[in-house]
Design an enzyme around this catalytic site. Structure first.
Site, short mmCIF file in Angstrom:
data_model
loop_
_atom_site.label_atom_id
_atom_site.label_comp_id
_atom_site.label_asym_id
_atom_site.label_seq_id
_atom_site.Cartn_x
_atom_site.Cartn_y
_atom_site.Cartn_z
N LYS A 1 -9.20 116.91 -31.61
CA LYS A 1 -9.87 117.91 -32.43
C LYS A 1 -9.81 119.31 -31.82
CE LYS A 1 -11.19 114.72 -35.36
NZ LYS A 1 -10.68 113.51 -34.75
N ARG B 1 -4.39 109.99 -42.50
CA ARG B 1 -4.32 108.63 -43.07
C ARG B 1 -4.83 108.67 -44.50
NH1 ARG B 1 -9.75 107.89 -43.05
NH2 ARG B 1 -10.94 108.63 -41.25
N LYS C 1 -19.75 126.25 -33.19
CA LYS C 1 -20.97 126.67 -33.85
C LYS C 1 -21.39 125.63 -34.88
CE LYS C 1 -24.20 129.70 -35.03
NZ LYS C 1 -25.29 130.08 -34.10
N LYS D 1 -20.09 109.00 -44.48
CA LYS D 1 -20.17 109.28 -45.91
C LYS D 1 -20.78 108.09 -46.67
CE LYS D 1 -16.01 112.01 -45.24
NZ LYS D 1 -14.54 112.00 -45.35
N ILE E 1 -22.79 124.81 -38.26
CA ILE E 1 -23.03 125.43 -39.56
C ILE E 1 -24.16 124.67 -40.24
CG2 ILE E 1 -21.99 126.11 -41.75
CD1 ILE E 1 -20.71 127.40 -39.29
N GLY F 1 -18.20 109.89 -36.99
CA GLY F 1 -19.52 110.33 -36.59
C GLY F 1 -19.90 110.03 -35.15
N GLU G 1 -10.26 118.69 -43.91
CA GLU G 1 -11.70 118.71 -44.13
C GLU G 1 -12.29 120.07 -43.74
OE1 GLU G 1 -13.83 115.27 -43.23
OE2 GLU G 1 -12.18 113.94 -43.77
#
Length: 448
Positions: free
Chosen positions: A116, A292, A201, A237, A203, A165, A275
């Site tokens: 990431k 994917r 940061k 989700k 959001i 997550g 995303e």
């Protein structure tokens, strides 16, 4: 052309791939753990091979056994589904080295987007808006504190190799930074074998908007609109819908073009998802790329009429995308509810066990993607999701009404599910009005 596909996965996604292959006259091979010997994907595939004991590390994450099964059955391609090995660049590379077609992006793109922190750098260089943060990996907790002060609290400490997550901590105060950093670092190491961390940061109260993209080997990239995935619990989700209620047509096109730019930056050649976080002021920022097929891909299929799994297989076969951007139109509205064998009243405790009886909803605009059946015993070793209920309506109001009707028909006897929670969400005024964000579920309904 691909003639035989081994599906290196289980559950509803394995069934989904088998169905697509059957319609394409492609033979299929299921792999299964000892706990999954009676699973539906095993029954539906043309061939099936046991690849190890119940635990994922010994079966669905066992690269050697999966490749051996592929060679044994003379399959010429592997579809990884989602989860497990789907974003493992080493696995994708090994498939290539064994002359097995990996039905997914090239391993270099997986590698670039899998980290990431590195993905942020690539996107920034490509001109894609990113969340303000530190461009690199964090050395230690002192370094983390220094960076957090520069960015300004609240911040998010994230695992560079994370997903699902895991390895994420939100820090509001300076005095909480060290403990949160160390906890996230340990969680990342345990789940991903990599404790590299980065900070960005936080959001507050954003929408989670993702853009579905498709690329091929010839430099063509298209986007297929967005999905709103803001109904979440602990970054997982729960409900997704397409299109989003907050995007104007102009913003939708801008986000789509930026998503295409992001995909082209890594020569992306499969289905994937860019995303974004969308804030209360209408700004959006790149969050990550999932290299994917997504759990929620059916709602995009419903509003575009495009079979994403078939397109994924065709692109892996060396074919160019069969349509242009101007050929894609978004019609109607689609919602997906993830049906899990878990008890929301007991802190979402997983509820594996024997399904004594099941009734699936039907009728116009209703789709069920699942691998359960009456008499099936849900194993305790894997994710609690047992199916996805997807509906389509001419507009959002019709889709919500249809989903509530379908949920009432989704009956599972023998195990506890989260169906009642979905009713609560669909009846909540914030969801009905489309004025929800990623904190909606925990703030308004769950509070745990």
């Amino acid at each position: 052309m691909i003639k035989k596909v081994l599906i290196a996965n289980r559950g509803e996604i394995a069934v989904r791939v088998i169905r697509a292959c059957r319609e394409m006259d492609i033979a299929t091979v299921a792999v299964y753990s000892e706990a999954d010997k009676d699973a539906l994907h095993v029954k539906l595939a043309d061939e099936a091979v046991c690849i190890g004991p119940a635990t994922s590390r010994d079966s669905y994450l066992n690269i050697q056994n999966i490749l051996s099964a592929c060679i044994l059955t003379e399959a010429d391609a592997i579809h990884p589904g989602f989860g497990f090995l789907s974003e493992n660049s080493r696995f994708a590379k090994m498939c290539e080295e064994c002359n097995i077609k990996f039905i997914g992006p090239n391993y270099k793109a997986i590698d670039l987007m899998g980290n990431k922190a590195r993905a942020r750098e690539i996107m920034r260089e490509a001109g894609v808006p990113i969340v303000p943060g530190y461009e690199g990996a964090i050395r230690d907790e002192e370094h983390a504190l220094e960076i957090a002060k520069e960015i300004g609290f609240p911040v998010m400490v994230k695992a560079a190799s994370g997903g699902g997550g895991k390895g994420i901590k939100i820090v509001y105060k300076e005095e909480d930074l060290a403990s949160s950093y160390n906890t996230a670092k340990a969680e990342s190491k345990a789940n991903f074998g990599d404790d590299t961390m980065y900070i960005e940061k936080y959001i507050e109260k954003p929408k989670h908007i993702e853009i579905q993209i498709l690329g091929d080997d010839y430099g063509n990239v298209v986007h297929l609109g967005e999905r709103d995935c803001s109904v979440q619990r602990k970054n997982q989700k729960v409900i997704e819908e397409a299109p989003s209620t907050v995007l104007s047509e102009e913003t939708r096109q801008i986000m789509g073009e930026i998503a295409k730019k992001a995909a082209k930056a890594v020569n992306y050649n499969s289905v994937g998802t860019i995303e974004f976080l969308y804030d209360i002021n209408g700004n959006f920022y790149f969050m990550e790329m999932n290299t994917r097929i997504q759990v929620e891909h059916p709602i995009t299929e419903m509003v575009t009429g495009i079979d994403l799994v078939k397109e994924q297989i065709n692109v892996a076969s060396g074919m160019a995308i069969s349509f242009a951007q101007e050929d894609i139109s978004i019609k109607g509205h689609s919602i997906e509810c993830r049906i899990n064998a878990e008890d929301p009243n007991e802190n979402f405790r997983p509820c594996p066990g024997l399904i004594e009886e099941v009734n699936f909803p039907g009728g116009l605009g209703v789709r069920v993607d699942t691998a359960i059946y009456g008499g099936y015993k849900i194993p305790q070793f894997y994710d609690s999701m047992i199916g996805k209920l997807i509906v389509y309506g001419r507009n959002r109001d019709e889709a919500i009404r249809r989903m509530k009707r379908a949920l009432a028909e989704f009956i599972v006897v023998g195990v506890v599910t989260n169906v009642d929670l979905h009713f609560s969400i669909l009846n909540h005024e914030d969801f009905v009005n489309g004025s929800y964000n990623t904190l909606f579920l925990t703030d308004k309904l769950v509070n745990k």
